[in-house]
Motif scaffolding. Structure first.
Motif, short mmCIF file in Angstrom:
data_model
loop_
_atom_site.label_atom_id
_atom_site.label_comp_id
_atom_site.label_asym_id
_atom_site.label_seq_id
_atom_site.Cartn_x
_atom_site.Cartn_y
_atom_site.Cartn_z
N ASP B 183 1.19 -1.49 -0.07
CA ASP B 183 -0.28 -0.25 -0.03
C ASP B 183 1.07 1.08 -0.04
N SER B 211 -1.79 -4.25 1.64
CA SER B 211 -1.65 -4.18 2.61
C SER B 211 -0.45 -3.54 2.36
N PRO B 212 -0.36 -2.92 4.28
CA PRO B 212 0.82 -1.83 4.46
C PRO B 212 2.12 -2.47 4.65
N LEU B 213 2.62 -2.01 3.76
CA LEU B 213 4.21 -2.11 4.00
C LEU B 213 5.06 -2.80 5.15
N GLN B 215 3.76 -5.94 6.68
CA GLN B 215 3.53 -6.96 7.19
C GLN B 215 3.94 -8.39 7.21
N THR B 216 3.19 -9.02 8.04
CA THR B 216 3.95 -10.59 8.04
C THR B 216 2.64 -11.39 7.70
N ASP B 217 2.12 -11.60 8.47
CA ASP B 217 0.83 -12.68 8.27
C ASP B 217 0.32 -12.13 6.45
N TRP B 218 0.03 -13.04 6.11
CA TRP B 218 -0.49 -12.41 4.59
C TRP B 218 -2.07 -13.87 4.38
N VAL B 221 -5.46 -11.84 3.37
CA VAL B 221 -5.46 -10.86 1.89
C VAL B 221 -5.23 -12.61 1.07
N ALA B 240 10.65 -7.04 1.52
CA ALA B 240 10.19 -7.95 2.00
C ALA B 240 9.48 -9.21 1.92
N ALA B 244 7.17 -12.65 1.37
CA ALA B 244 6.59 -13.87 2.40
C ALA B 244 5.36 -13.69 2.18
#
Lengths: 291, 402, 578
Positions: B183, B211-213, B215-218, B221, B240, B244
């Motif tokens: 995003d 998604s905001p930069l 993000q660890t859990d996708w 989405v 990164a 992920a």
């Protein structure tokens, strides 16, 4: 179902990190700002030591981190004992050094690890990534184990006693310094475990720990100092909040709302009448204790 | 009362004042700034991130650039003088880029600027370049929304990538297209163009997620994308997050060999992390180290030898290598180290290189009109050219240049 | 400020003013950026250093100022209007945040959470609201030439720092703040509205940071969402930690030095520079926790306290000059003696409690306490552990609010009156563990107590030495002296109702008895009322006109010592008979 599994997975990650940082906070009265970066080092062990099986790599990461953690606590966190904030800044410096060291060693390019258990499993009709489930379950098991040790064994009792009143504990024959070391090593190991365990789900790079810091921090601040159970509960709530918002809304909106809810809760919690209301409701819910 | 000490603050303050003057005292004074010197060698300022999250791409750009300058210098330099350059590190922060670009112009008196990786730093340097009337070249993939009279992009534009690739993806995999992006500005711009091209190629957009930069859990989405049952997924999830996202999408069974997948994660930068996921897929690029011409081959060999490089060469290195040669050719034509004159020549120049015959900039958008290549990604990160698509034009006018 | 310090400041200003004549354009630009960051660091120091309130998201305020300038240029809003709005926004935001933070007992956790949350939220907003802010690409800000920008920035920094020094640091407000940040309990008990003082300082900190941001915008030339970022927030913490808290010069130098270092060495050393910085930082925090300014201060001050009250603290209220009366004039005291006419208080009771009740959770600590205390009388409150004695004292002082009942002090209903206002009504309090501002010298402690005193009170002879003792910090005093100092502070506040919680705890027998006699004298001499919680019966016998026995949250006996000793209910309560 999907949502519950998502919460399980997120909780596993946040829970391990928060529990670790809560243990360190209980014994040292210091928020370990390097916690996310410790997770990063754990993930890098899982990425680099590809010659051995994944499970062994996780154990290797845990074994390798013991001495450095002990050294950090002994050498760096001992001196500014008087000022908690100074110690907190030291952990910040340690984290910065770890990040930069990783960048010099491994470059800033992201890496990944293949999941040891590929493919999906059927859970009540929905396919779910096998390793995601495994990592979540392992994390929850470890969290439960640590809590069990903390609340059901003599060692845990001593540890909590030290957290409550270090001078008193010293008088009663516990060496608070050894306890501090042990707490820091265990708390750090939980972070390393989180990083190694979740490395197949994440992009492994030097700055990965930074993003984990904020939710962990929120969870820690919503818990009662020294009470590890509340830290885990807070981590669960933070994970659930993040997942639920993102399930219902678009990510951008969910993200903004996440912060608004956190800020709002913090604002409300510090109001004394809300606190009183909370304590009343707690009393109503658990009447046994009020007698 | 506080007992006042004989030297308390005096000592501190004087030493501070002295230290301030001593540590920063360099050549000349800010008050009497001299005009640009004539007859001196051409000087280029390079602004690249050498630390921080995009430092690897920054270093690749710097290496390509240095080899390009070296080649020009080996064949006599510009106007008989060897070309000089100054490299500075902006750490990927636009405010720092602005500062450093100004410093390069004011203190180092550079006649052109080169570099930057992320769109925000590119825009920041573009503005400084425009103020100082100094040409600025970027080699990043994808273009920015606006256009600046002194900025020139050597990387392929969004249209140049998508116009050949999207119809091909729709033909091969199906009409249902989903878009995912980080995003921030560029992914939204990318998606806008993608939607246009998908529509004209007869496809439909079935999902769009940002998604905001960081993000660890996708899972949320990926779940939403999966529910849309796309045939093709265009991803502008970057950094990164690209890794992920791709990993988790694969684990959830969204990315399978049956799904068409293209976008940032297929760039060679991510190959080491995502090799199993992108092997065998096609990707449209401007340059690859597999290109079979003498000049490219020599560049690749030099790069590998000089920087002990074994992995596939990042595309940005090639773009920078040929880009700076383009710039220096224009500077040679201009005949003097005057930013404005060089800028005019850049706009006019037609330059032959492995990127195409007679490559030139479109005046309406300052994008390089050059060949595009369809590559197939092979094991070990070999982006093998399967089809030369020839010159792919992007003449859509942009605000600022038209 | 001493003449030397003034001369040195002038010299520094001169050097700064002359800088553009000796430095290159780039060096001046770097120095300008350093000045912006320096002001930001100074702003953070007002909160973290001076008010003792840690903010880990201070970039939120900095960003407000920076975006105000950028938005005013982008959307053609008058700059002045934008700046006023930004300052109001930063101040308002800071006030909301700090009020919420201070509403909870320990403000650290909520403050960290709120500042972090607010800054991240603002960063998200700046990223997402693309039509307004141009998203991550940011907004450009036009710049005038380097030298003009430099002088404009320098002038603004000098004005802001000067104003803050005058209004916040060196004023009476600064003295209040020094106390409120270090020992809120004692500060409130010295009549300072700690919440208000600290909130005001935090709001000022937000405003100064916003000004720094506004200055930064044209210097950077571009404002992007990273001005709200965690990176900047932590950088400024590092600058301040290195420079040294509570030092104007430390804050300014920390920022300028590290900004210059970044620009000069960052490119050359790249990753190694960052690693070196991290190592240096860890080392410095270990070796000199007070930062560079702390190091200098220790070196210059020797054993003297590192913290002092601004000179303005001794204006007004009271002065450090020895009081007029001599010890010999103190009226002789006989046991049980009472001044014939209690001064001022008239016929109203000093303290009147009716039906005071208080519960902690399910535990009912006080259950309807009625008590009257007349001026010039000393009442000792005794009772077994957990009887509610300390709770009652805390309710009278205002630290705790009763659940029910009325509380009148000198005839005025004081139920909703906060601690510091009760102090102005004449309440003075000593705590069980002596509570003084340990970082200040004894003399400064007494200055502090005098500052807000409703009337000027002279100290008895035996406390005079403290009035002039500036040699060492009060924390270095032995326990007995600290207790003496606390009592002196209470007396300097001209109290008419003194509350004491086990004044003789931890003292030797002789010291304790002497203290009891001193207290006795004080009631006689000043006619103040005294409510004392005490366990030691010998002290009680020495001190009390009346004894009140509290048990199970109720008063079970009230009378002279001999009557109490004979009381069966009391014996039951203490000995558990029956």
């Amino acid at each position: 179902m999907d949502v519950l599994l998502a919460i399980l997975s997120q909780f596993g990650l946040y829970g391990l990190l928060t529990l670790g940082v809560a243990i360190i906070f209980a014994a040292l009265r210091v928020v370990n700002l390097a916690q996310g970066d410790l997770a990063m080092t754990g993930a890098y062990v899982a990425v680099t030591a590809t010659t051995v099986a994944f499970g062994w790599r996780v154990l290797l990461a845990l074994a390798l981190c013991v001495l450095p953690l002990l050294a950090i606590e002994r050498v760096l966190l001992r001196r500014p004992l008087a000022d908690g904030l100074a110690t907190m800044l030291v952990t910040w410096g340690v984290g910065m050094a770890l990040r930069q060291g990783a960048e010099l060693l491994f470059t800033s390019t992201s890496r990944t690890v293949a999941a040891p258990a590929g493919g999906t499993v059927e859970l009540l009709g929905t396919p779910y990534p096998a390793y995601r489930l495994v990592s979540g379950l392992v994390a929850v098991a470890v969290i439960a184990g640590v809590l069990l040790v903390a609340y059901r064994t003599g060692w845990g009792l001593t540890m909590r006693a030290v957290a409550d009143n270090p001078t008193m504990a010293a008088l009663l024959g516990t060496d608070p310094r050894r306890m501090r070391s042990a707490a820091f090593v265990i708390g750090g190991m939980l972070a390393v475990l989180a990083g190694a365990l979740y490395s197949p789900l994440l992009a492994v790079n030097p700055t990965m720990g930074f993003g984990l810091l904020v939710p962990m921090f929120f969870a820690l601040l919503f818990s009662r100092p020294g009470a590890l159970g509340t830290a885990v509960t807070a981590a669960l709530l933070v994970a659930a909040l993040a997942v639920l918002l993102r399930t219902w809304l678009t990510d951008t909106l969910a993200d903004a709302l996440f912060y608004i809810v956190i800020i709002g809760t913090a604002a409300l919690r510090s109001r004394s009448h809300v606190r009183r209301l909370l304590s009343w409701s707690r009393r109503i819910l658990s009447p046994a204790r009020s007698s | 009362m506080v007992p006042s000490h004989p030297f308390s603050r005096t000592v501190v303050l004087t030493s501070v004042a002295a230290a301030l003057l001593a540590t920063t005292a360099c050549s000349g004074s800010a008050v009497s700034s001299a005009a640009g010197d004539a007859g001196a060698p051409l000087k280029i300022g390079v602004v690249v991130p050498l630390t921080g999250p995009v430092s690897e791409t920054g270093k690749a750009l710097q290496r390509g650039f240095e080899l390009g300058v070296q080649k020009v210098n080996d064949s006599g330099g510009v106007g008989g003088e060897k070309v000089e350059y100054v490299v500075v590190d902006d750490a990927g922060d636009p405010a720092t880029s602005t500062q450093l670009a100004r410093r390069l112009i004011q203190q180092d008196r550079v006649s052109m600027l080169f570099g930057t990786i992320t769109g925000d730093t590119a825009e920041a340097v573009s503005r400084v370049a425009e103020d100082a009337k100094v040409p600025f070249g970027t080699a990043i993939l994808g273009d920015t929304e606006g256009c600046f009279p002194y900025s020139w992009g050597f990387g392929e534009s969004t249209r140049q990538i998508l116009e050949p690739s999207v119809p091909e993806l729709i033909r091969t995999y199906g009409k249902r297209v989903a878009i995912a992006g980080s995003d921030y500005n560029y992914p939204h711009f990318y998606a806008g163009i993608a939607k246009e091209i998908v529509k004209s190629a007869g496809g439909t957009i079935v999902a769009e997620e940002y998604s905001p930069l960081g993000q660890t859990d996708w899972q949320p989405v990926v779940t939403r994308l999966k529910e849309a049952e796309p045939d093709v997924l265009l991803s502008m999830v970057v950094g990164a997050d690209a890794v992920a996202f791709s990993r988790q999408a694969q684990q959830f069974g969204l990315i399978t060999p049956k799904l068409g997948y293209d976008g940032a994660p297929l760039d060679s930068d991510y190959y080491p992390a995502l090799s199993d996921l992108v092997n065998g897929r096609t990707h449209v690029v401007r340059w690859t180290d597999q290109l079979d011409d003498a000049e490219s081959k020599k560049f690749v060999a030099d790069y590998r030898a000089k920087y002990k490089w074994t992995q596939p060469l990042p595309e940005v290195a090639g773009n920078a290598y040929f880009g700076i040669q383009f710039f220096l050719a224009a500077a040679g034509k201009a005949g003097r180290n005057d930013g404005q004159a060089i800028n005019t020549e850049i706009g006019r120049l037609r330059f032959d290189s492995p990127l195409g015959k007679g490559t030139h900039f479109e005046p309406a958008n300052h994008l390089l009109q050059a060949d595009m290549l369809e590559t197939t990604i092979g094991p070990g990160g070999a982006y093998k050219v399967t089809r030369n698509l020839g010159p792919v034009a992007d003449k859509v006018a942009k605000q600022g240049c038209a | 400020m001493s003449r030397r310090a003034a001369a040195a400041t002038a010299l520094l200003l001169l050097a700064l003013a002359a800088a553009p004549f000796g430095l290159s354009a780039f060096a001046v630009a770097t120095l300008t950026l350093g000045l912006c960051y320096a002001l930001f660091t100074y702003g953070l120091d007002l909160a973290w250093g001076r008010a003792g309130l840690l903010s880990v998201g201070h970039a939120a305020f900095f960003g407000c100022g920076a975006y105000a300038v950028a938005l005013s240029e982008e959307h053609d809003v008058p700059l002045a209007l934008a700046l006023v709005v930004a300052l109001a926004a930063a101040t308002g935001l800071a006030l909301i945040v700090v009020r919420i933070g201070l509403a909870s007992g320990i403000p650290d956790a909520p403050l960290i959470l709120l500042t972090l949350g607010v800054s991240l939220l603002l960063q998200k907003a700046a990223t997402t609201l693309t039509p307004l802010t141009n998203g991550t690409n940011g907004l450009t800000v036009s710049t005038s030439d380097v030298v003009t920008t430099y002088y404009r920035t320098l002038a603004a920094v000098v004005v802001v720092v000067g104003l803050c020094t005058w209004l916040i640091v060196r004023s009476r407000f600064g003295a209040r703040l020094t106390a409120a940040a270090r020992n809120p309990e004692r500060a409130a008990q010295s009549g300072i509205d700690t919440v208000r003082v600290r909130s005001a300082a935090f709001a000022a900190s937000g405003a100064v940071s916003a000004v720094a941001g506004a200055l930064y915008a044209p210097v950077a030339g571009l404002v992007s969402p990273s001005v709200f970022g965690l990176g900047l927030s932590t950088s400024v913490l590092v600058w301040l930690a290195l420079g040294g808290r509570e030092s104007t010069l430390g804050a300014l130098l920390g920022a300028v030095a590290l900004t210059t270092g970044q620009q000069l060495l960052g490119t050359a050393w790249q990753g190694w520079y960052v690693l070196g910085l991290a190592a240096l930082f860890v080392l410095l925090v270990q070796v000199v926790p007070g930062g560079l300014a702390g190091l200098v201060r220790t070196w210059l001050s020797g054993g003297a306290p590192k913290v002092t009250l601004p000179p303005s603290a001794s204006r007004g209220g009271g002065s450090g000059a020895p009081p007029a009366f001599q010890g010999a004039e103190a009226p002789p005291v006989s046991r049980g003696g009472r001044p014939a006419t209690p001064p001022e208080a008239g016929r109203d009771a000093a303290l009147s409690l009716r039906g005071i009740a208080k519960s902690f959770g399910p535990v009912r600590v006080l259950d309807g306490v009625d008590l009257d205390l007349r001026p010039g009388r000393c009442v000792c409150l005794i009772g077994p552990n957990g009887a509610g004695k300390s709770t009652l004292l805390a309710i009278v002082a205002g630290q705790l609010a009763p659940d029910a009942g009325t509380l009148r002090i000198f005839g005025r209903d004081a139920s909703g009156v906060p601690v510091h206002r009760r102090v102005r009504m004449g309440v003075g309090r000593m705590f069980q563990i002596p509570s003084v501002v340990t970082e200040l010298s004894p003399a400064d402690n007494i200055r502090l107590a005098r500052m807000e005193a409703p009337a000027r009170a002279e100290l008895p002879e035996e406390y005079r030495d403290l009035v002039t003792d500036d040699a060492a910090a009060a924390g270095a005093l032995p326990l007995a002296d600290r207790r003496r100092l606390e009592l002196a502070m209470v007396l300097a506040g001209a109290p008419r109702l003194v509350l004491l919680d086990e004044p003789a705890a931890g003292m030797g027998r002789q010291d304790a008895l002497r203290l009891a006699r001193e207290l006795r004298q004080i009631t006689v001499r000043t006619g103040c009322a005294m409510l004392v919680v005490e366990h030691d019966m010998e002290i009680v016998r020495e001190l009390a006109d009346d004894v009140v026995v509290l048990h199970g949250g109720r008063i079970i006996a009230h009378g002279a010592m001999d009557e109490i000793v004979a009381d069966t209910a009391v014996r039951e309560a203490y000995l558990g008979v029956g």
